[in-house]
Design a protein around this motif. Structure first.
Motif, PDB file in Angstrom:
ATOM      1  N   ALA A  46      10.247   5.323   2.855  1.00 24.45           N
ATOM      2  CA  ALA A  46      11.007   4.072   2.716  1.00 24.45           C
ATOM      3  C   ALA A  46      11.771   3.972   1.401  1.00 24.45           C
ATOM      4  O   ALA A  46      12.416   2.966   1.154  1.00 24.45           O
ATOM      5  N   ALA A  54      -2.729  -2.054  -1.576  1.00 25.65           N
ATOM      6  CA  ALA A  54      -2.331  -0.735  -2.085  1.00 25.65           C
ATOM      7  C   ALA A  54      -1.666  -0.877  -3.446  1.00 25.65           C
ATOM      8  O   ALA A  54      -1.893  -0.075  -4.362  1.00 25.65           O
ATOM      9  N   ASN A 108       6.764   9.073   0.799  1.00 21.67           N
ATOM     10  CA  ASN A 108       7.158   7.687   1.065  1.00 21.67           C
ATOM     11  C   ASN A 108       8.543   7.691   1.699  1.00 21.67           C
ATOM     12  O   ASN A 108       9.552   7.809   1.003  1.00 21.67           O
ATOM     13  N   ALA A 151      -2.233   5.484  -2.268  1.00 21.10           N
ATOM     14  CA  ALA A 151      -2.838   4.169  -2.020  1.00 21.10           C
ATOM     15  C   ALA A 151      -2.228   3.534  -0.779  1.00 21.10           C
ATOM     16  O   ALA A 151      -2.920   2.894   0.017  1.00 21.10           O
ATOM     17  N   ASP A 152      -0.938   3.729  -0.585  1.00 19.11           N
ATOM     18  CA  ASP A 152      -0.252   3.169   0.584  1.00 19.11           C
ATOM     19  C   ASP A 152      -0.752   3.825   1.882  1.00 19.11           C
ATOM     20  O   ASP A 152      -1.043   3.147   2.867  1.00 19.11           O
ATOM     21  N   SER A 195       9.233   2.311   6.704  1.00 22.49           N
ATOM     22  CA  SER A 195       8.009   2.613   5.948  1.00 22.49           C
ATOM     23  C   SER A 195       6.954   3.190   6.893  1.00 22.49           C
ATOM     24  O   SER A 195       7.063   3.070   8.115  1.00 22.49           O
ATOM     25  N   HIS A 227       4.330   2.010   7.593  1.00 22.08           N
ATOM     26  CA  HIS A 227       3.641   0.937   8.326  1.00 22.08           C
ATOM     27  C   HIS A 227       4.462   0.429   9.501  1.00 22.08           C
ATOM     28  O   HIS A 227       4.031  -0.451  10.225  1.00 22.08           O
ATOM     29  N   ASP A 228       5.656   0.973   9.685  1.00 23.12           N
ATOM     30  CA  ASP A 228       6.514   0.549  10.793  1.00 23.12           C
ATOM     31  C   ASP A 228       6.024   1.205  12.084  1.00 23.12           C
ATOM     32  O   ASP A 228       5.738   2.406  12.113  1.00 23.12           O
ATOM     33  N   TYR A 264      -3.930   2.775   3.791  1.00 28.77           N
ATOM     34  CA  TYR A 264      -3.891   1.604   4.670  1.00 28.77           C
ATOM     35  C   TYR A 264      -3.084   1.843   5.938  1.00 28.77           C
ATOM     36  O   TYR A 264      -2.775   0.904   6.668  1.00 28.77           O
ATOM     37  N   ARG A 277      -2.082  -8.987   7.603  1.00 29.54           N
ATOM     38  CA  ARG A 277      -2.267  -8.242   6.367  1.00 29.54           C
ATOM     39  C   ARG A 277      -1.178  -8.640   5.376  1.00 29.54           C
ATOM     40  O   ARG A 277       0.009  -8.576   5.713  1.00 29.54           O
TER      41      ARG A 277
END
Lengths: 438, 438
Positions: A184, B233, A182, A247-248, A192, A194-195, A251, B419
């Protein structure tokens, strides 16, 4: 299958960087600015880079000790079995343990290379990272052809440099890089996963079949309940702490765009994964109408099976439920030279957990999954018949595996029966730091 | 077994405290000092105690909504299905869902009653807690004999008062109390479970067969990876976050002294437990010589089977591996009225996961384990034949279960396909707080 016929590849081990590692890989004029290993007055060792001192030069490298000393933190090379940092000794120790191939995460640079993140001279540090990777790929892995899956560290602060470095190491035959589970978290402060800034990184990994290896402890530190909490409780729950990051990652939208993008969850264990996947699928279905958690038509468990690798040291329950984990996602790990490793009995303990597993599934778990996903082909180099536990052990008759006393920082007094707590272990680490700074 | 013959007890549900709850339980002269429920100008509600305002008066009480609204935080009683806070409606909703018995954790007081920890007037607060428990035991549970396993909150700041209150509620027939899964976390600042200060609490629970119910989220908050992390998540990995505390409780030394001491892990799921127990046993054996983690001759997994209860909402994998979890440790939970609950189809979804499970094991999981450990005997009161899913549903023909729109705080705009992230949900909660403070 007989135990001697197992072919075992470990996707999570560690190397303690040897003191002269930069000597042959930094330009001469910059060598004195590279991280340097110093010997303290008492014979212990420490690394220094810029104005920072790294006290934990051999984090948890306790393999080969008597069991009473598993918790004693080594302070120097002399307090470790040579296999921790010396290539020839490492190969001996792999042979005697029946391990064909190994991915080695670093030590003083942290498992994800994150030590270099707060460095001041970023141009110099980029050069240091290149030298580090050259040492790891050309010297460490390169000196024992077919025996290592080389792993590169990255200049995490600059995605442009990351892409350059990935391309550079791929050209050397390196197909995995270490990255925080992780990025972030507070201590790192990176964007993160997701960025969109990371997009070029995902692309270069996917296009070059470079596996992203994320090791436990490189994102959120696995928590301990309290300072009074027994260290045994912390060790117990540590691996599955990566479930939060797992889990992150499920996605990560790039997994929809890049079929070849692969995430390896190093040292996470496997027995909890079926629960997480069922829970993820339930969440995706039951909450999907408000979470907008679009996965492009796949369920989270399908995403996992397509893109993730997991691994285990001792995990009978996970092996029994290998199809619920995903038979093509499971690899073995040895964790040499850390305290969880069961060297030199890894084959015996692994074999015991494989009772009832068909041979073709054993092969997937022990080596085929790792070979396929990490683009690792030891058979061409060594010949398959030389890769088995039996063949490797035959080369290791000279290796002395008798447990020894090595010393090091102690969490509690000798012969104390006090239950060792998280606070005791923190105090031991702090004492090591004090020693180095002296 | 037929679906209609299931007898289902849920060991984890929630009650949203009704606005007049203290009216009949605080002495008249203190009533105006008890927590009071206020209605805001826009019709929303909030609780106030001393100088503190609780914005989340109905945390996640979204049962009965259309699925698009599961993530919308209710701001008032009118935004919830009445079963969240009204006893008669709750029993109707239990009947239509085939639920015989229920343990209800509180809402505005937090699941562990921790809201009262920082209160200023501790003497008053102790009286408030007693009134709260009187309401819960005598009025809420007492109005529907045989339908609830009453759960008491505790004056967590004073173990002497805790012991008094446990004895007081035991005399009323209450056999479980809520307690933080980790009292030592920063936000609470209580001694860890290993501190000897708690000894009288363990003793009074053991001597009176009072189960310690620890709900996820009452110790370390389950972490989310980043503000960008999809809420899906976070929901996925939330339950198993209690594994860290579970490992810590395994080493509670009181479990060696009190055979009847029982810890219930509420909302933690079960499918990951076999992994944790194997890992705990490995740790205990492999590291035991330096950790001094003495368990008096038992392994951690034996300690778990002797002293712990677990529960699940939807967990096929856990049920398939029920013997690895511990068949006598597993209970069912409904989680009404929160968003994970599958009301009113709990029996159908549960029954589906029980395929192949022998009847006597189904009975243990669905009700016998809970009845035995929580000293709960509904059959004597109601007659066993009136406790089945079929019998309860026959009394609920009038209950309208059609999903409805209720409104409430929104994490994202209506019809947005964005999302939903952890940050969106945090922003929604903050907006609710703003409203209440206005």
């Amino acid at each position: 299958m007989k135990l001697e016929d197992l072919i075992i590849v470990s996707v999570d081990d560690h190397v303690v960087e040897p003191p002269d590692m930069f000597k042959r890989h930094m330009p001469k004029e910059l060598l004195d600015k590279a991280p340097r290993s110093e010997t303290n007055a008492d014979g212990s060792n420490r690394w220094i880079y810029e104005d920072r001192v790294v006290a934990q030069m051999g984090l948890n490298a306790v393999v080969g000790r008597v069991e009473e000393e598993y918790g004693m933190e080594p302070n120097g090379y002399s307090q470790m079995r040579a296999g921790a940092w010396d290539l020839k000794s490492r190969v001996d120790d792999m042979n005697v343990n029946g391990i064909l191939g190994s991915i080695c995460f670093g030590s003083f640079v942290y498992f994800d290379g994150g030590f270099f993140l707060p460095s001041k001279d970023k141009a110099l540090t980029y050069r240091v990272i290149q030298a580090y990777n050259d040492w790891h790929i050309d010297e460490w892995a390169g000196s024992a052809p077919g025996r290592f899956i080389p792993l590169a560290i990255l200049p995490l602060w600059d995605v442009g440099l990351i892409v350059e470095e990935v391309k550079r190491v791929v050209a050397k035959g390196c197909h995995t890089v270490t990255f925080p589970d992780n990025p972030a978290v507070k201590g790192k402060g990176l964007p993160s996963i997701h960025d969109e800034v990371w997009e070029p990184f995902w692309r270069v990994c996917a296009e070059n079949k470079v596996v992203i290896s994320t090791h436990i402890g490189t994102g959120s530190a696995p928590p301990f309940a309290s300072k009074d909490s027994p260290i045994a409780a912390w060790i117990t729950s540590m691996p599955m702490a990566i479930s939060n990051s797992a889990a992150d990652w499920l996605y990560l939208s790039a997994l929809r765009r890049y079929p070849d993008l692969t995430i390896s969850l190093a040292e996470g264990g496997i027995g909890w994964i079926p629960y997480l996947l069922e829970r993820a699928d339930f969440t995706h279905g039951h909450h999907g109408k408000w979470t907008n958690s679009d996965l492009g038509g796949r369920t989270p468990s399908e995403v996992f099976r397509d893109h993730f690798l997991s691994c285990f040291i001792v995990d009978k329950f996970g092996i029994e439920n290998r199809h619920a984990v995903g038979i093509d996602t499971i690899c073995y790990e040895c964790d040499y030279p850390h305290s969880d490793c069961v060297w030199p009995r890894a084959p015996e303990i692994l074999f015991d957990s494989l009772t009832g597993v068909p041979d073709h599934e054993i092969d997937k778990i022990t080596h085929l999954n790792a070979m396929r996903r990490f683009s690792y082909d030891p058979f061409t180099i060594l010949g398959r018949e030389n890769c088995t536990v039996g063949a490797l052990r035959a080369q290791a008759k000279h290796v002395d595996t008798a447990p020894r006393s090595f010393g090091g920082g102690r969490p509690v007094e000798v012969n104390s029966t006090k239950r060792v707590t998280a606070e005791d272990v923190e105090r031991m680490f702090a004492a090591n730091e004090g020693k180095s700074a002296a």
